[in-house]
Design a protein around this motif. Structure first.
Motif, PDB file in Angstrom:
ATOM      1  N   ILE A  18       0.832  -1.198   0.000  1.00 53.18           N
ATOM      2  CA  ILE A  18       0.000   0.000   0.000  1.00 53.18           C
ATOM      3  C   ILE A  18       0.873   1.257   0.000  1.00 53.18           C
ATOM      4  CG2 ILE A  18      -1.551   1.377   1.455  1.00 53.18           C
ATOM      5  CD1 ILE A  18      -2.916  -1.262   2.252  1.00 53.18           C
ATOM      6  N   GLN A  19       1.917   1.244   0.800  1.00 50.77           N
ATOM      7  CA  GLN A  19       2.800   2.407   0.891  1.00 50.77           C
ATOM      8  C   GLN A  19       3.535   2.639  -0.425  1.00 50.77           C
ATOM      9  OE1 GLN A  19       3.594   2.474   5.713  1.00 50.77           O
ATOM     10  NE2 GLN A  19       5.102   1.468   4.414  1.00 50.77           N
ATOM     11  N   SER A  20       3.980   1.580  -1.054  1.00 50.29           N
ATOM     12  CA  SER A  20       4.651   1.723  -2.343  1.00 50.29           C
ATOM     13  C   SER A  20       3.695   2.265  -3.397  1.00 50.29           C
ATOM     14  CB  SER A  20       5.222   0.372  -2.791  1.00 50.29           C
ATOM     15  OG  SER A  20       6.213  -0.076  -1.884  1.00 50.29           O
ATOM     16  N   GLU A  21       2.454   1.803  -3.360  1.00 51.25           N
ATOM     17  CA  GLU A  21       1.462   2.275  -4.325  1.00 51.25           C
ATOM     18  C   GLU A  21       1.146   3.753  -4.110  1.00 51.25           C
ATOM     19  OE1 GLU A  21       0.310   1.008  -6.939  1.00 51.25           O
ATOM     20  OE2 GLU A  21       0.617  -1.156  -6.812  1.00 51.25           O
ATOM     21  N   LEU A  22       1.210   4.236  -2.879  1.00 46.88           N
ATOM     22  CA  LEU A  22       0.997   5.661  -2.633  1.00 46.88           C
ATOM     23  C   LEU A  22       2.040   6.497  -3.363  1.00 46.88           C
ATOM     24  CD1 LEU A  22       0.171   5.659   1.205  1.00 46.88           C
ATOM     25  CD2 LEU A  22      -1.409   6.186  -0.660  1.00 46.88           C
ATOM     26  N   VAL A  23       3.289   6.058  -3.296  1.00 50.59           N
ATOM     27  CA  VAL A  23       4.361   6.763  -4.002  1.00 50.59           C
ATOM     28  C   VAL A  23       4.169   6.636  -5.514  1.00 50.59           C
ATOM     29  CG1 VAL A  23       6.849   6.773  -4.460  1.00 50.59           C
ATOM     30  CG2 VAL A  23       6.008   6.511  -2.110  1.00 50.59           C
ATOM     31  N   MET A  24       3.858   5.441  -5.970  1.00 50.69           N
ATOM     32  CA  MET A  24       3.686   5.219  -7.405  1.00 50.69           C
ATOM     33  C   MET A  24       2.495   5.991  -7.959  1.00 50.69           C
ATOM     34  SD  MET A  24       4.629   1.141  -7.303  1.00 50.69           S
ATOM     35  CE  MET A  24       4.292   0.782  -9.030  1.00 50.69           C
ATOM     36  N   ASP A  25       1.432   6.138  -7.178  1.00 50.96           N
ATOM     37  CA  ASP A  25       0.268   6.906  -7.621  1.00 50.96           C
ATOM     38  C   ASP A  25       0.635   8.367  -7.839  1.00 50.96           C
ATOM     39  OD1 ASP A  25      -1.387   4.720  -7.655  1.00 50.96           O
ATOM     40  OD2 ASP A  25      -2.320   5.134  -5.712  1.00 50.96           O
ATOM     41  N   ALA A  26       1.485   8.910  -6.971  1.00 49.87           N
ATOM     42  CA  ALA A  26       1.912  10.301  -7.143  1.00 49.87           C
ATOM     43  C   ALA A  26       2.688  10.466  -8.451  1.00 49.87           C
ATOM     44  CB  ALA A  26       2.771  10.738  -5.959  1.00 49.87           C
ATOM     45  N   ILE A  27       3.491   9.460  -8.790  1.00 47.58           N
ATOM     46  CA  ILE A  27       4.263   9.517 -10.031  1.00 47.58           C
ATOM     47  C   ILE A  27       3.355   9.320 -11.240  1.00 47.58           C
ATOM     48  CG2 ILE A  27       6.114   8.387 -11.342  1.00 47.58           C
ATOM     49  CD1 ILE A  27       7.322   7.677  -8.544  1.00 47.58           C
ATOM     50  N   ARG A  28       2.373   8.434 -11.117  1.00 46.69           N
ATOM     51  CA  ARG A  28       1.427   8.221 -12.219  1.00 46.69           C
ATOM     52  C   ARG A  28       0.647   9.498 -12.541  1.00 46.69           C
ATOM     53  NH1 ARG A  28       0.222   3.140  -9.333  1.00 46.69           N
ATOM     54  NH2 ARG A  28       1.166   1.410 -10.506  1.00 46.69           N
ATOM     55  N   ARG A  29       0.289  10.230 -11.494  1.00 44.97           N
ATOM     56  CA  ARG A  29      -0.456  11.469 -11.739  1.00 44.97           C
ATOM     57  C   ARG A  29       0.401  12.484 -12.496  1.00 44.97           C
ATOM     58  NH1 ARG A  29      -2.430  10.261  -6.480  1.00 44.97           N
ATOM     59  NH2 ARG A  29      -0.850  11.587  -5.504  1.00 44.97           N
ATOM     60  N   ALA A  30       1.689  12.519 -12.186  1.00 46.12           N
ATOM     61  CA  ALA A  30       2.588  13.469 -12.843  1.00 46.12           C
ATOM     62  C   ALA A  30       3.057  12.986 -14.211  1.00 46.12           C
ATOM     63  CB  ALA A  30       3.795  13.745 -11.952  1.00 46.12           C
ATOM     64  N   HIS A  31       3.123  11.653 -14.388  1.00 47.36           N
ATOM     65  CA  HIS A  31       3.642  11.074 -15.636  1.00 47.36           C
ATOM     66  C   HIS A  31       2.729   9.928 -16.077  1.00 47.36           C
ATOM     67  CE1 HIS A  31       7.366  13.361 -15.025  1.00 47.36           C
ATOM     68  NE2 HIS A  31       7.317  12.959 -13.757  1.00 47.36           N
ATOM     69  N   PRO A  32       1.526  10.238 -16.531  1.00 52.38           N
ATOM     70  CA  PRO A  32       0.545   9.186 -16.854  1.00 52.38           C
ATOM     71  C   PRO A  32       0.949   8.264 -17.986  1.00 52.38           C
ATOM     72  CG  PRO A  32      -0.222  11.349 -17.585  1.00 52.38           C
ATOM     73  CD  PRO A  32       0.985  11.596 -16.743  1.00 52.38           C
ATOM     74  N   ASP A  33       1.942   8.649 -18.784  1.00 55.14           N
ATOM     75  CA  ASP A  33       2.347   7.806 -19.912  1.00 55.14           C
ATOM     76  C   ASP A  33       3.465   6.831 -19.543  1.00 55.14           C
ATOM     77  OD1 ASP A  33       3.978  10.035 -19.542  1.00 55.14           O
ATOM     78  OD2 ASP A  33       4.762   9.921 -21.583  1.00 55.14           O
ATOM     79  N   TRP A  34       3.938   6.884 -18.296  1.00 55.44           N
ATOM     80  CA  TRP A  34       5.015   5.985 -17.881  1.00 55.44           C
ATOM     81  C   TRP A  34       4.432   4.662 -17.369  1.00 55.44           C
ATOM     82  CZ3 TRP A  34       9.156   9.202 -14.755  1.00 55.44           C
ATOM     83  CH2 TRP A  34       9.705  10.165 -15.613  1.00 55.44           C
ATOM     84  N   GLU A  35       5.208   3.606 -17.519  1.00 58.82           N
ATOM     85  CA  GLU A  35       4.825   2.293 -17.013  1.00 58.82           C
ATOM     86  C   GLU A  35       5.576   2.032 -15.703  1.00 58.82           C
ATOM     87  OE1 GLU A  35       4.982  -2.475 -18.218  1.00 58.82           O
ATOM     88  OE2 GLU A  35       5.677  -0.939 -19.641  1.00 58.82           O
ATOM     89  N   LEU A  36       4.825   1.781 -14.656  1.00 59.19           N
ATOM     90  CA  LEU A  36       5.418   1.518 -13.351  1.00 59.19           C
ATOM     91  C   LEU A  36       5.127   0.084 -12.942  1.00 59.19           C
ATOM     92  CD1 LEU A  36       4.441   4.771 -11.393  1.00 59.19           C
ATOM     93  CD2 LEU A  36       6.353   4.400 -12.955  1.00 59.19           C
ATOM     94  N   GLU A  37       6.135  -0.598 -12.449  1.00 59.77           N
ATOM     95  CA  GLU A  37       5.998  -1.994 -12.026  1.00 59.77           C
ATOM     96  C   GLU A  37       6.405  -2.125 -10.565  1.00 59.77           C
ATOM     97  OE1 GLU A  37       7.921  -6.442 -12.910  1.00 59.77           O
ATOM     98  OE2 GLU A  37       8.475  -4.722 -14.152  1.00 59.77           O
ATOM     99  N   LEU A  38       5.640  -2.878  -9.800  1.00 58.93           N
ATOM    100  CA  LEU A  38       5.971  -3.130  -8.400  1.00 58.93           C
ATOM    101  C   LEU A  38       6.545  -4.536  -8.272  1.00 58.93           C
ATOM    102  CD1 LEU A  38       5.918  -2.115  -5.474  1.00 58.93           C
ATOM    103  CD2 LEU A  38       3.641  -3.109  -5.250  1.00 58.93           C
ATOM    104  N   VAL A  39       7.744  -4.603  -7.693  1.00 59.89           N
ATOM    105  CA  VAL A  39       8.427  -5.879  -7.471  1.00 59.89           C
ATOM    106  C   VAL A  39       8.494  -6.109  -5.966  1.00 59.89           C
ATOM    107  CG1 VAL A  39      10.560  -7.195  -7.803  1.00 59.89           C
ATOM    108  CG2 VAL A  39       9.819  -5.544  -9.556  1.00 59.89           C
ATOM    109  N   THR A  40       7.853  -7.156  -5.473  1.00 60.83           N
ATOM    110  CA  THR A  40       7.831  -7.404  -4.031  1.00 60.83           C
ATOM    111  C   THR A  40       8.748  -8.562  -3.665  1.00 60.83           C
ATOM    112  OG1 THR A  40       5.934  -8.906  -4.160  1.00 60.83           O
ATOM    113  CG2 THR A  40       5.466  -6.566  -3.849  1.00 60.83           C
TER     114      THR A  40
END
Length: 294
Positions: A18-40
């Motif tokens: 959840i915490q990682s997704e909070l950071v990634m959501d902020a980046i998605r809002r600023a860069h909607p065309d980027w692909e973000l992947e979460l590796v756990t």
């Protein structure tokens, strides 16, 4: 334009994701065309649950697998709770962003259906910082170590092992479990851990990470630098009952520190105020002053 792909590393617990997704959501809002992947991944700290952290290697057990993944290029960035990061960062792996701080306070959680503490059962906490302060808040009550993610700890609590747990409010809120909170401790009652409530984004030195400005908070950065400098100056690890909390008021930073001398258990809480631009210096100065007085 070719889409940019960025891989973020995280512990695999529900809260860490959840915490990682909070950071990634902020980046998605600023860069909607980027692909973000979460590796756990599981860390050594997640696997060793039967012993206190200071007996098995300290906070570094929660990050070394992620550090290795960064160094080997298997991930581009790692997201951590700032309070879980060792005070000394590995060479070449700096903290690049500090999230806006969630509520930094600690909370008391009772078993489901309970309305008061059971004096026959211990309070559950693996933090020397909390144990020290709980002694003043609840004289005569035992404090015993409890490890595992929040859901595991709550299961142990509801199963009858503890009278109550003391947890970070920020984690409870991020998991949507605020209904379990019985008491929120003020920062005067229970001084938080350095960095509590702040998420840290760690990456490799020398690489362009300017885009992380969308996930970086200036107040959290100043607070985190001051609090961590205080603990680092006192050689504080997870076995040391230390706490630090910085409050920002415009350009002014007020740092409160708790220092305990393990040799005799004597401890004190003191404050120091200065400019936010001198955050780390302020942490060191307060630590030095308190060490001389205790």
């Amino acid at each position: 334009m070719r889409r940019r792909k960025i891989r973020f590393g995280s512990r695999e617990s529900k809260l860490a994701v959840i915490q990682s997704e909070l950071v990634m959501d902020a980046i998605r809002r600023a860069h909607p065309d980027w692909e973000l992947e979460l590796v756990t991944m599981k860390t050594t700290g997640d696997l060793i649950l039967d012993r206190p952290l200071d007996r098995v290697g300290g906070k570094g057990l929660f990050v070394k697998e992620l550090d290795r993944a960064l160094l080997e290029g298997r991930i581009d960035f790692a997201v951590h709770s700032l309070k879980d990061l060792p005070m000394e960062q590995p060479e070449g792996l700096p903290i690049l962003a500090y999230s806006r701080r969630a509520d930094p306070r600690d909370v008391l959680v009772l078993p489901e259906g309970a309305d008061r503490l059971d004096p026959e059962k211990p309070l559950g906490s693996s933090s020397p910082r909390r144990a020290l302060q709980l002694g003043g808040l609840f004289p005569g009550m035992r404090v015993e170590s409890v490890r595992g993610n929040i859901q595991t700890r709550l299961s142990k609590l509801d199963g009858g092992q503890f009278s109550a747990l003391v947890l970070a409010y920020s984690g409870i809120l991020r998991l949507g479990l605020e209904n379990r909170v019985s008491r929120v401790f003020s920062t005067d009652e229970m001084l938080p851990a350095a960095g509590q409530g702040i998420l840290a984004v760690q990456g490799r030195a020398g690489e362009d990470a300017s885009f992380l400005s969308c996930a970086d908070d200036e107040n959290s950065r100043a607070a985190g630098l001051a609090e961590r400098a205080f603990v680092r100056a006192l050689d504080g690890g997870c076995s040391s009952p230390l706490a630090a909390y910085a409050e920002l008021h415009g350009q002014e930073l007020r740092l409160t520190g708790l220092y305990c001398r393990e040799a005799d258990g004597s401890h004190t809480v003191e404050h120091m105020t200065g400019s936010r631009t001198d955050a780390e210096k302020l942490g060191v100065l307060l630590a030095e002053r308190m060490r001389r007085r205790v």
